[in-house]
Design an enzyme around this catalytic site. Structure first.
Site, PDB file in Angstrom:
ATOM      1  N   LYS A 294       3.109  -2.079  -7.797  1.00  0.00           N
ATOM      2  CA  LYS A 294       4.480  -1.521  -8.369  1.00  0.00           C
ATOM      3  C   LYS A 294       5.548  -2.445  -7.895  1.00  0.00           C
ATOM      4  O   LYS A 294       5.903  -2.939  -8.059  1.00  0.00           O
ATOM      5  CB  LYS A 294       4.247  -0.160  -8.131  1.00  0.00           C
ATOM      6  CG  LYS A 294       5.363  -0.013  -9.044  1.00  0.00           C
ATOM      7  CD  LYS A 294       5.684  -0.527 -10.443  1.00  0.00           C
ATOM      8  CE  LYS A 294       7.333   0.492 -11.131  1.00  0.00           C
ATOM      9  NZ  LYS A 294       7.206  -0.616 -12.680  1.00  0.00           N
TER      10      LYS A 294
ATOM     11  N   GLU B 159       0.008  -8.854 -17.815  1.00  0.00           N
ATOM     12  CA  GLU B 159      -0.373  -7.991 -17.253  1.00  0.00           C
ATOM     13  C   GLU B 159      -0.933  -7.294 -17.242  1.00  0.00           C
ATOM     14  O   GLU B 159      -1.970  -6.411 -16.035  1.00  0.00           O
ATOM     15  CB  GLU B 159       1.068  -8.028 -16.371  1.00  0.00           C
ATOM     16  CG  GLU B 159       2.173  -7.019 -17.255  1.00  0.00           C
ATOM     17  CD  GLU B 159       3.467  -6.836 -16.008  1.00  0.00           C
ATOM     18  OE1 GLU B 159       3.086  -7.643 -15.105  1.00  0.00           O
ATOM     19  OE2 GLU B 159       4.272  -7.442 -16.747  1.00  0.00           O
TER      20      GLU B 159
ATOM     21  N   ARG C 297       0.357   2.247  -6.038  1.00  0.00           N
ATOM     22  CA  ARG C 297       1.342   0.855  -4.830  1.00  0.00           C
ATOM     23  C   ARG C 297       0.124   0.319  -4.474  1.00  0.00           C
ATOM     24  O   ARG C 297      -0.057  -1.644  -3.990  1.00  0.00           O
ATOM     25  CB  ARG C 297       1.997   1.491  -3.543  1.00  0.00           C
ATOM     26  CG  ARG C 297       3.285   2.447  -3.687  1.00  0.00           C
ATOM     27  CD  ARG C 297       3.558   3.199  -2.554  1.00  0.00           C
ATOM     28  NE  ARG C 297       4.020   1.404  -1.487  1.00  0.00           N
ATOM     29  CZ  ARG C 297       4.974   1.219  -1.774  1.00  0.00           C
ATOM     30  NH1 ARG C 297       5.850   1.463  -2.746  1.00  0.00           N
ATOM     31  NH2 ARG C 297       5.075   0.871  -0.806  1.00  0.00           N
TER      32      ARG C 297
ATOM     33  N   ASN D  59       0.877   0.214   5.727  1.00  0.00           N
ATOM     34  CA  ASN D  59       1.241  -0.609   4.604  1.00  0.00           C
ATOM     35  C   ASN D  59       2.321  -1.858   5.643  1.00  0.00           C
ATOM     36  O   ASN D  59       3.383  -1.499   5.765  1.00  0.00           O
ATOM     37  CB  ASN D  59       2.081   0.393   3.404  1.00  0.00           C
ATOM     38  CG  ASN D  59       3.562  -0.632   3.130  1.00  0.00           C
ATOM     39  OD1 ASN D  59       2.260  -1.921   2.043  1.00  0.00           O
ATOM     40  ND2 ASN D  59       3.780  -0.241   2.720  1.00  0.00           N
ATOM     41  N   GLY D  60       2.022  -3.188   5.042  1.00  0.00           N
ATOM     42  CA  GLY D  60       2.586  -4.288   5.319  1.00  0.00           C
ATOM     43  C   GLY D  60       1.754  -5.799   5.617  1.00  0.00           C
ATOM     44  O   GLY D  60       0.503  -5.412   5.542  1.00  0.00           O
TER      45      GLY D  60
ATOM     46  N   CYS E 211       0.944  -0.994   0.010  1.00  0.00           N
ATOM     47  CA  CYS E 211      -0.306  -0.130  -0.458  1.00  0.00           C
ATOM     48  C   CYS E 211       0.842   1.588  -0.017  1.00  0.00           C
ATOM     49  O   CYS E 211       2.006   1.237  -0.106  1.00  0.00           O
ATOM     50  CB  CYS E 211      -0.721   0.014   1.069  1.00  0.00           C
ATOM     51  SG  CYS E 211      -2.339  -1.371   1.557  1.00  0.00           S
TER      52      CYS E 211
ATOM     53  N   TRP F 288      -3.772  -1.561  -0.718  1.00  0.00           N
ATOM     54  CA  TRP F 288      -3.625  -3.054  -2.470  1.00  0.00           C
ATOM     55  C   TRP F 288      -4.516  -4.389  -1.036  1.00  0.00           C
ATOM     56  O   TRP F 288      -3.273  -4.942  -0.317  1.00  0.00           O
ATOM     57  CB  TRP F 288      -2.555  -3.199  -2.700  1.00  0.00           C
ATOM     58  CG  TRP F 288      -2.258  -4.615  -3.352  1.00  0.00           C
ATOM     59  CD1 TRP F 288      -2.548  -4.840  -4.940  1.00  0.00           C
ATOM     60  CD2 TRP F 288      -1.656  -6.146  -3.311  1.00  0.00           C
ATOM     61  NE1 TRP F 288      -2.575  -5.754  -5.693  1.00  0.00           N
ATOM     62  CE2 TRP F 288      -1.971  -6.554  -4.270  1.00  0.00           C
ATOM     63  CE3 TRP F 288      -1.858  -6.199  -1.612  1.00  0.00           C
ATOM     64  CZ2 TRP F 288      -1.797  -7.755  -4.491  1.00  0.00           C
ATOM     65  CZ3 TRP F 288      -1.024  -7.834  -2.050  1.00  0.00           C
ATOM     66  CH2 TRP F 288      -1.162  -8.439  -3.467  1.00  0.00           C
TER      67      TRP F 288
ATOM     68  N   LYS G 106       4.321  -9.686 -19.636  1.00  0.00           N
ATOM     69  CA  LYS G 106       4.316  -8.141 -20.805  1.00  0.00           C
ATOM     70  C   LYS G 106       3.053  -7.944 -20.989  1.00  0.00           C
ATOM     71  O   LYS G 106       1.747  -7.237 -20.164  1.00  0.00           O
ATOM     72  CB  LYS G 106       5.119  -7.150 -21.214  1.00  0.00           C
ATOM     73  CG  LYS G 106       6.509  -6.898 -21.043  1.00  0.00           C
ATOM     74  CD  LYS G 106       5.910  -5.687 -20.202  1.00  0.00           C
ATOM     75  CE  LYS G 106       7.054  -5.599 -18.612  1.00  0.00           C
ATOM     76  NZ  LYS G 106       6.816  -6.814 -17.383  1.00  0.00           N
TER      77      LYS G 106
ATOM     78  N   GLU H 269       9.953 -12.319 -20.555  1.00  0.00           N
ATOM     79  CA  GLU H 269       9.595 -11.761 -20.182  1.00  0.00           C
ATOM     80  C   GLU H 269       8.393 -10.902 -21.191  1.00  0.00           C
ATOM     81  O   GLU H 269       7.391 -10.031 -20.785  1.00  0.00           O
ATOM     82  CB  GLU H 269      10.678 -10.662 -20.019  1.00  0.00           C
ATOM     83  CG  GLU H 269      10.643  -9.297 -20.016  1.00  0.00           C
ATOM     84  CD  GLU H 269       9.812  -8.611 -18.932  1.00  0.00           C
ATOM     85  OE1 GLU H 269       9.387  -7.494 -18.611  1.00  0.00           O
ATOM     86  OE2 GLU H 269       9.771  -9.324 -17.979  1.00  0.00           O
TER      87      GLU H 269
ATOM     88  N   HIS I  53       6.606 -31.908 -27.540  1.00  0.00           N
ATOM     89  CA  HIS I  53       6.597 -32.632 -25.817  1.00  0.00           C
ATOM     90  C   HIS I  53       5.042 -32.381 -25.224  1.00  0.00           C
ATOM     91  O   HIS I  53       5.116 -32.676 -23.881  1.00  0.00           O
ATOM     92  CB  HIS I  53       7.693 -32.383 -25.149  1.00  0.00           C
ATOM     93  CG  HIS I  53       9.432 -32.704 -25.505  1.00  0.00           C
ATOM     94  ND1 HIS I  53       9.641 -34.183 -26.024  1.00  0.00           N
ATOM     95  CD2 HIS I  53      10.036 -32.274 -26.351  1.00  0.00           C
ATOM     96  CE1 HIS I  53      10.758 -34.257 -26.224  1.00  0.00           C
ATOM     97  NE2 HIS I  53      10.799 -33.123 -26.654  1.00  0.00           N
TER      98      HIS I  53
END
Length: 606
Positions: free
Chosen positions: A601, A486, A27, A99-100, A2, A75, A483, A479, A502
């Site tokens: 983020k 997300e 955040r 935050n946490g 957050c 968040w 991208k 990568e 396979h």
């Protein structure tokens, strides 16, 4: 995860808090809220959703008026996004933002319920607020110290006591928090962009240091009440760096900033066209002494580590293990004295990566951090630090942070190859010079955006797609796939092209998009063969290829030709069109590019 902010001064605190939180919404944006001292009480306004929802609510209800307050953008971890679960939390005497994650909140909550407290939210944060109230005896410092001795987990806390309307209290452990120092006004914040409009000067709080923030003074104490005198840090970038600069989205701006970011990152580590990490306190002889190298990271940073693994093993002939931090730390890994762990983190606060770093140190291994944020937790704990000078990256989807991480991986690989006698000085200088040319080549790659936009238009209606490649191209495909998924929300997976037969090739259906990468000359023939296999089964193929790759008619539906570069450095070139394809796909789908759903983020919790 957050974002928190706090202000005390002569300005309208609600306006300052909303402005600060707007710079922290990357955040988390499940909810937002503020608490302001107003006429002897603490008035709270909060609601579910984006910060804009809170502004609209205050326009309707009337915003709190006062000169001291705290704010939060969330968040969600404990408790779904809702008005009730939004921060701030507290009661008439104590109000906090957090935050946490409080790991022992359930035990504390049960205790407080037995003492007559009732709870209205599902959050762990409300437990801390109630515990502060339970122990409050008129002395905020003693109360905070008592609570810190009982809570377990990670936290950055902004705290207001009704009896002390002229100050904010702040404390942190394992979650970032700074104290901004202005002219007759002071701040707390999770990150520098929140306050840079008002001041560039700030203190970094260490573990369990308690800051007492007043309008005209900041004092910092340890948990025993002893005052600590700290050096003020000064941010070396201004508010323009945190604005879009005319681009539609931060992500597009940050893609265009990649050439400058790479140049700014590698230039201080090159002397006379040779790698030079002496300013970081280590050299080639130190690096070559290690028995094993472990590269530990999460998400995009881990993909940068994969490129590092391929290059280091190929040219330096040193074994490298790349692992996801959350997996590494829980499997009792074989690491110890004589080993080097390289951790990669944009924020320097990634919880799993930080924990893996601590594990390596306990085992006796040396540690190196590759981070973008000066003074971050990981940077302070590692034995060696290499800062990636990318500047602030606001978009949740990382672009320039990835690019500078990869550039450092190359420099380290060149240094190791030279130290181990695998590169002559002439060869090392030659490759370092090629790396110095990369900013201009990346600039050329950005000019491919119209071709990438056209390719993106063919992906908008896809339900699922594959990325394939071999060697370094496979590392890059991971990568590219991340991208796309997300920010476009299209299911996407990356596979080593040789693995298709396979099992994975069974997924190919008529019209299914496959993005293939072919830049490695010694593997191109085999990759083209794999492309023909998926094309024969109806795939719509977008090929990102080296300029010299020969492609027969009908092998690919769209071919994106890359600027010329050495094949070893091609991941830095090919990354650009993959970023642009993901960006334009998300734009065409109407998604919020910079703030994709369910993501934040900086992942500062497990």
């Amino acid at each position: 995860m957050c974002g928190i902010a706090g202000y005390i001064g002569d300005r309208d605190s609600a306006d300052v808090l909303v402005d600060a939180l707007s710079k922290l919404e990357y955040r988390g944006y499940d909810s937002a809220g503020i608490a302001v001292f107003e006429n002897g009480t603490i008035k709270v306004e909060k609601c579910k959703g984006r910060l804009a929802n809170l502004v609209e609510k205050m326009d309707s209800d009337g915003k709190p008026t006062g000169h001291c307050g705290i704010g939060h953008t969330r968040w969600a971890t404990h408790g779904e996004p809702s008005d009730i679960n939004s921060h701030p939390h507290g009661n008439k005497r104590v109000t906090i933002v957090h935050n946490g994650i409080i790991e022992n909140y359930k035990q504390l909550k049960d205790f407080l319920i037995s003492e007559g407290y009732s709870f209205v939210s599902e959050t762990d944060t409300e437990t801390v607020a109630k515990l502060l109230d339970y122990y409050y005896n008129g002395d905020p410092m003693a109360t905070i110290s008592k609570v810190l001795s009982e809570i377990k987990g990670s936290y950055a806390l902004g705290i207001m006591f009704r009896d002390f309307p002229d100050r904010i209290f702040a404390v942190r452990k394992d979650s970032p928090l700074i104290v901004g120092v202005g002219d007759s006004e002071n701040f707390i914040a999770s990150d520098v962009p929140a306050i840079i409009h008002y001041t560039r000067d700030y203190y970094l709080l260490e573990e369990n240091e308690i800051a007492v923030v007043k309008k005209d003074a900041v004092r910092i104490f340890d948990v025993h009440g002893n005052e600590i005198f700290k050096k003020i840090n000064t941010a070396d970038w201004d508010v323009d760096a945190a604005e879009k600069g005319g681009f539609e989205h931060f992500m597009l701006k940050e893609i265009h900033e990649q050439p400058t970011a790479v140049k700014t990152t590698i230039t201080p580590r090159i002397t006379e066209h040779m790698p030079d990490f002496s300013a970081e306190g280590f050299d080639a002889n130190k690096l070559k002494s290690y028995r094993n190298i472990f590269i530990i990271a999460c998400g995009t940073a881990m993909h940068a580590g994969m490129v590092g693994k391929y290059v280091i093993e190929k040219i330096a002939r040193i074994p490298v293990t790349v692992d996801i931090a959350s997996e590494f730390r829980y499997r009792n890994p074989l690491i110890g004295e004589g080993d080097l762990m390289i951790v990669i983190s944009q924020s320097g606060e990634t919880a799993d990566t930080k924990a893996a770093l601590g594990l390596a140190k306990e085992a006796g291994a040396d540690t190196m951090a590759i981070v973008n944020v000066k003074g971050s937790s990981i940077a302070r704990e590692a034995d060696m630090v290499v800062y990636t000078h990318a500047g602030p990256e606001i978009s949740v989807a990382s672009t320039k942070a990835y690019m500078v991480q990869v550039s450092i991986m190359y420099l380290l690989a060149f240094e190791l190859a030279y130290a181990n006698g695998k590169f002559t000085e002439e060869t090392c200088r030659e490759y370092t010079e090629k790396l110095e040319e990369m900013p201009d080549i990346i600039d050329e790659a950005i000019l491919l955006k119209e071709k990438c936009q056209f390719a993106a238009s063919k992906l908008v209606n896809a339900d699922s797609l594959l990325y394939i490649g071999r060697g370094l191209d496979y590392a890059l495909s991971m990568e590219g796939s991340l991208k796309l998924k997300e920010i476009s929300y299209i299911h996407s997976e990356s596979y080593a092209a040789g693995e298709l037969k396979h099992g994975t090739i069974s997924l190919i259906t008529d019209g299914m998009p496959v993005i293939a990468i072919a830049t490695q000359k010694d593997l191109v023939e085999k990759t083209i063969s794999n492309i023909k296999e998926v094309k024969a089964r109806g795939a719509f193929v977008i090929l990102v290829a080296d300029r010299e790759v020969e492609v027969e008619e009908g092998v690919a539906d769209i071919v994106i030709r890359l600027p010329e570069a050495d094949q070893m450095l091609m991941p830095m070139v090919a990354a650009v069109p993959l970023q642009l394809i993901a960006y334009y796909t998300a734009v065409l789908k109407g998604n919020d590019v910079d703030k994709p759903r369910n993501l934040a983020k900086s992942v500062t919790v497990e």
